[in-house]
Design a protein around this motif. Structure first.
Motif, mmCIF file in Angstrom:
data_model
loop_
_atom_site.group_PDB
_atom_site.id
_atom_site.type_symbol
_atom_site.label_atom_id
_atom_site.label_comp_id
_atom_site.label_asym_id
_atom_site.label_seq_id
_atom_site.Cartn_x
_atom_site.Cartn_y
_atom_site.Cartn_z
ATOM 1 N N ARG A 76 21.171 -31.981 -23.258
ATOM 2 C CA ARG A 76 19.741 -31.693 -23.263
ATOM 3 C C ARG A 76 19.294 -31.676 -21.818
ATOM 4 N N LEU A 77 19.004 -30.474 -21.316
ATOM 5 C CA LEU A 77 18.735 -30.280 -19.892
ATOM 6 C C LEU A 77 17.239 -30.180 -19.604
ATOM 7 N N PRO A 78 16.785 -30.795 -18.497
ATOM 8 C CA PRO A 78 15.400 -30.596 -18.068
ATOM 9 C C PRO A 78 15.234 -29.164 -17.575
ATOM 10 N N LYS A 79 13.992 -28.774 -17.319
ATOM 11 C CA LYS A 79 13.703 -27.382 -16.972
ATOM 12 C C LYS A 79 14.455 -26.923 -15.731
ATOM 13 N N ASP A 80 14.511 -27.778 -14.667
ATOM 14 C CA ASP A 80 15.138 -27.335 -13.422
ATOM 15 C C ASP A 80 16.620 -27.035 -13.611
ATOM 16 N N LEU A 81 17.324 -27.875 -14.390
ATOM 17 C CA LEU A 81 18.742 -27.624 -14.607
ATOM 18 C C LEU A 81 18.974 -26.453 -15.572
ATOM 19 N N THR A 82 18.052 -26.263 -16.511
ATOM 20 C CA THR A 82 18.161 -25.107 -17.404
ATOM 21 C C THR A 82 18.078 -23.805 -16.611
ATOM 22 N N VAL A 83 17.096 -23.736 -15.709
ATOM 23 C CA VAL A 83 16.931 -22.534 -14.881
ATOM 24 C C VAL A 83 18.125 -22.346 -13.956
ATOM 25 N N THR A 84 18.639 -23.451 -13.398
ATOM 26 C CA THR A 84 19.811 -23.375 -12.522
ATOM 27 C C THR A 84 21.020 -22.861 -13.289
ATOM 28 N N LEU A 85 21.197 -23.348 -14.510
ATOM 29 C CA LEU A 85 22.346 -22.955 -15.325
ATOM 30 C C LEU A 85 22.375 -21.452 -15.577
ATOM 31 N N ILE A 86 21.229 -20.871 -15.916
ATOM 32 C CA ILE A 86 21.201 -19.456 -16.332
ATOM 33 C C ILE A 86 21.127 -18.489 -15.157
ATOM 34 N N ALA A 87 21.141 -19.015 -13.923
ATOM 35 C CA ALA A 87 20.991 -18.146 -12.750
ATOM 36 C C ALA A 87 22.043 -17.051 -12.698
ATOM 37 N N GLY A 88 23.243 -17.348 -13.188
ATOM 38 C CA GLY A 88 24.306 -16.353 -13.120
ATOM 39 C C GLY A 88 24.431 -15.490 -14.358
ATOM 40 N N TYR A 89 23.559 -15.676 -15.332
ATOM 41 C CA TYR A 89 23.628 -14.889 -16.564
ATOM 42 C C TYR A 89 22.886 -13.558 -16.394
ATOM 43 N N ARG A 90 23.062 -12.661 -17.369
ATOM 44 C CA ARG A 90 22.392 -11.367 -17.337
ATOM 45 C C ARG A 90 20.894 -11.520 -17.317
ATOM 46 N N ALA A 91 20.205 -10.580 -16.643
ATOM 47 C CA ALA A 91 18.756 -10.686 -16.472
ATOM 48 C C ALA A 91 18.017 -10.754 -17.802
ATOM 49 N N ASP A 92 18.416 -9.943 -18.785
ATOM 50 C CA ASP A 92 17.700 -9.955 -20.067
ATOM 51 C C ASP A 92 17.904 -11.280 -20.809
ATOM 52 N N LEU A 93 19.085 -11.892 -20.633
ATOM 53 C CA LEU A 93 19.343 -13.181 -21.267
ATOM 54 C C LEU A 93 18.590 -14.300 -20.557
ATOM 55 N N ARG A 94 18.522 -14.226 -19.232
ATOM 56 C CA ARG A 94 17.731 -15.201 -18.479
ATOM 57 C C ARG A 94 16.275 -15.139 -18.904
ATOM 58 N N TYR A 95 15.786 -13.920 -19.131
ATOM 59 C CA TYR A 95 14.390 -13.730 -19.512
ATOM 60 C C TYR A 95 14.099 -14.415 -20.846
ATOM 61 N N ARG A 96 15.032 -14.330 -21.796
ATOM 62 C CA ARG A 96 14.846 -14.991 -23.089
ATOM 63 C C ARG A 96 14.671 -16.500 -22.913
ATOM 64 N N VAL A 97 15.521 -17.095 -22.067
ATOM 65 C CA VAL A 97 15.462 -18.543 -21.863
ATOM 66 C C VAL A 97 14.152 -18.934 -21.195
ATOM 67 N N VAL A 98 13.746 -18.155 -20.179
ATOM 68 C CA VAL A 98 12.506 -18.461 -19.469
ATOM 69 C C VAL A 98 11.310 -18.369 -20.416
ATOM 70 N N LYS A 99 11.285 -17.353 -21.264
ATOM 71 C CA LYS A 99 10.175 -17.207 -22.213
ATOM 72 C C LYS A 99 10.164 -18.367 -23.200
ATOM 73 N N ARG A 100 11.352 -18.798 -23.618
ATOM 74 C CA ARG A 100 11.421 -19.938 -24.545
ATOM 75 C C ARG A 100 10.923 -21.208 -23.865
ATOM 76 N N LEU A 101 11.267 -21.385 -22.593
ATOM 77 C CA LEU A 101 10.772 -22.543 -21.847
ATOM 78 C C LEU A 101 9.247 -22.523 -21.775
ATOM 79 N N GLU A 102 8.680 -21.328 -21.572
ATOM 80 C CA GLU A 102 7.227 -21.200 -21.521
ATOM 81 C C GLU A 102 6.610 -21.578 -22.869
#
Length: 245
Positions: A76-102
């Motif tokens: 269970r990751l806090p927001k900063d580590l979640t964003v760090t983790l997905i930095a290397g993933y595809r842009a559309d997949l990163r966008y899904r995670v960011v929207k879910r965080l919002e």
């Protein structure tokens, strides 16, 4: 995010009960279309690469029960580590995670802020569904440290996270206190918290052992520190005096 329950005790409380927003590795895996085992591997490598000393006092690892009822590991990751983790993933997949965080942040902001007394009642009810019939008794006990002694007849042992909610203190503060005051330790400074023998002997702490599958497919043994009702009562009295034993 869904909540998994182990032996009637929540392994991880919903976001509204925590101080910081977190996202589970399983939800991240769903959003980025990766196998959970691969996301676990990515998280472990990320934490190792960051090499942040303060991580020694933070436990990101949790457990859940799969469809077969077997206990499995997740993070269970806090927001900063979640964003760090997905930095290397595809842009559309990163966008899904960011929207879910919002979305999660929005839900957290609109959640009712529980007072200290309300939080004790809510955590106890979450800890054991059978306490519903005793709701009136709990209501009369809220905020009364002396009355916490009656918890021994009402609920089972709690892991550190829900125990911290009952005590009305941050989870990281409780973990640090347990280590500083020699209630619990981490083997060689790493791994899960474990109880000192004397604290187990007096009935303050206990362990739960389980089996999980590592990312390489091998079986591993997990240790979960549990705080007994007797230990919870003792801690409530200690923290009512500022945390001094």
């Amino acid at each position: 995010m869904g909540q998994q329950v182990e032996f009637g005790v929540p392994v991880a409380l919903p976001a509204m009960f925590g101080e910081a927003l977190t996202m589970s590795s399983r939800e991240i895996a769903d959003l980025v279309e990766k196998r959970h085992a691969h996301v676990l591997r990515d998280i472990e490598k990320m934490i190792q690469d960051i090499d942040e000393p303060s991580f020694g006092l933070v436990d990101f690892e949790a457990q859940y029960r799969d469809a077969k009822g077997e206990r499995r590991k997740e993070y269970r990751l806090p927001k900063d580590l979640t964003v760090t983790l997905i930095a290397g993933y595809r842009a559309d997949l990163r966008y899904r995670v960011v929207k879910r965080l919002e979305e999660l942040e929005g839900e957290q902001k609109h959640s009712a802020v529980l007072s200290g007394k309300q939080l004790i009642a809510a955590a106890l009810i979450e800890a054991n569904s059978t306490m519903e019939a005793q709701a009136k008794q709990i209501e009369s006990m809220k905020g009364d440290v002396a009355a916490l002694e009656q918890i021994e007849a009402m609920s089972g042992s709690l892991s550190v996270r829900p125990a911290a909610k009952v005590l009305g203190i941050p989870e990281h503060k409780l973990k640090t206190w347990l280590q500083v005051n020699r209630w619990a330790f981490r083997q060689s400074g790493k791994g899960p918290l474990q109880a000192y023998t004397d604290k187990r002997n007096v009935g303050y702490l206990d362990h739960k052992h389980g089996e999980y599958t590592k990312s390489d497919g091998e079986k591993g043994i997990s240790i979960t520190l549990m705080i007994t009702p007797k230990g919870l009562t003792r801690l409530a009295k200690i923290f009512s005096k500022g945390g001094d034993e």
